[in-house]
Design a protein around this motif. Structure first.
Motif, PDB file in Angstrom:
ATOM      1  N   THR A  37       0.826  -1.204   0.000  1.00  0.00           N
ATOM      2  CA  THR A  37       0.000   0.000   0.000  1.00  0.00           C
ATOM      3  C   THR A  37       0.862   1.256   0.000  1.00  0.00           C
ATOM      4  OG1 THR A  37      -0.177   0.252   2.415  1.00  0.00           O
ATOM      5  CG2 THR A  37      -1.774  -1.215   1.336  1.00  0.00           C
ATOM      6  N   THR A  47      -2.413   3.896  -3.264  1.00  0.00           N
ATOM      7  CA  THR A  47      -2.416   2.433  -3.373  1.00  0.00           C
ATOM      8  C   THR A  47      -3.002   2.015  -4.713  1.00  0.00           C
ATOM      9  OG1 THR A  47      -2.646   2.176  -0.976  1.00  0.00           O
ATOM     10  CG2 THR A  47      -3.353   0.324  -2.336  1.00  0.00           C
ATOM     11  N   GLU A  48      -2.419   1.014  -5.320  1.00  0.00           N
ATOM     12  CA  GLU A  48      -2.928   0.507  -6.596  1.00  0.00           C
ATOM     13  C   GLU A  48      -4.289  -0.161  -6.397  1.00  0.00           C
ATOM     14  OE1 GLU A  48      -1.686   0.830  -9.655  1.00  0.00           O
ATOM     15  OE2 GLU A  48      -0.117   2.101  -8.809  1.00  0.00           O
TER      16      GLU A  48
END
Length: 285
Positions: free
Chosen positions: A243, A262-263
């Motif tokens: 994250t 965060t992806e």
């Protein structure tokens, strides 16, 4: 999709209400924000209402204060746990009580040299907030001793100060176990924040992972570049969630909402693993 999974309201040591925090996240262009107050979940309902009204996703969370065996401070983020889980609640309430006792003792020591009182510290917080050093810092600002929180922590409130007092905190391995038992997703917050003080030994990471740690907060302003490299290698080796977050505190810190994110795929893994409570305003990414 912009996702920030670490932010604080005035329920702990932020300066904005949960609703104001969510509004600030929406204004910053975030699609999803997590409310992660220290040892507190009482802001979840207000934040959830604001998230639905403003059309932004909310991940309910909490930041748990821990202490490793060698005395090193550890912060553990917990997402989507059951806020009524009795075992986790017992531990959190114990930690909150210890924070208050510690804060009172520190104020007594500081008051020997500076014009602050417990009443002045209490005025810097909201009813029911988890009191800590940030509120003492705000009292020092109000008394004209320092200009801001950063100066307070660099001088009067540093861990090397004669005014510093330790406090009880749960062992991080035990905290991971409690979060998992409560249906939550444990993520190690800013684990290589060397500027804050000592970081835990590699063995502690392995012990936490063995206990069920699911993620590492790697993209955080306080993690050193070398530390981030170590964390990425660790995450790759164990298949951990990665994250990135701001650790926003409103006016309490210079951290900006969305400065690290965060992806979506990683948020998806958080949502899949969390079973104790539900996100607000969305069900998947």
């Amino acid at each position: 999709m912009l996702i920030d999974l670490h932010a604080h309201s005035n329920i702990s040591d932020g300066t904005e209400t949960p609703a104001q925090l969510v509004a600030a996240a929406a204004a910053a262009g975030l699609d999803v924000v997590a409310l992660t107050d220290h040892d507190q979940t009482s802001g979840w309902a207000e934040a959830g209402e604001a998230a639905l009204e403003l059309g932004i996703g909310l991940v309910p969370g909490m930041e748990i204060s821990c202490k490793a065996a060698q005395g090193t401070s550890v912060h553990l983020l917990s997402y989507l746990h059951d806020p009524a889980d009795p075992d986790l609640l017992e531990e959190i309430n114990k930690a909150r009580g210890a924070r208050i006792d510690r804060a009172r003792h520190m104020v007594e020591l500081i008051a020997e040299d500076y014009p602050i009182t417990w009443d002045l510290v209490a005025e810097q917080s909201t009813p029911g907030a988890t009191l800590g050093r940030p509120h003492i810092a705000d009292a020092l600002v109000a008394a004209g001793v320092v200009s801001d929180r950063s100066e307070a922590f660099a001088t009067v409130l540093t861990s090397h100060s004669r005014y510093y007092v330790g406090h009880y905190a749960v062992d991080p391995v035990r905290a991971v176990e409690l979060v998992r038992a409560a249906g939550g997703v444990p993520v190690f917050a800013h684990p290589m924040a060397e500027l804050r003080g000592r970081v835990v030994a590699p063995a502690v990471f392995e012990e936490m992972i063995d206990a069920g740690l699911l993620g590492l907060e790697i993209d955080h302003r306080d993690n050193s570049p070398e530390g981030r490299g170590f964390l990425h290698r660790l995450a790759d080796r164990h298949g951990l969630i990665v994250t990135g977050s701001s650790d926003y505190h409103g006016r309490g810190k210079p951290n900006r909402l969305g400065e690290n994110t965060t992806e979506p795929a990683m948020l998806g893994r958080v949502l899949e693993a969390g079973t104790g409570s539900a996100p607000v305003g969305f069900t998947h990414v």
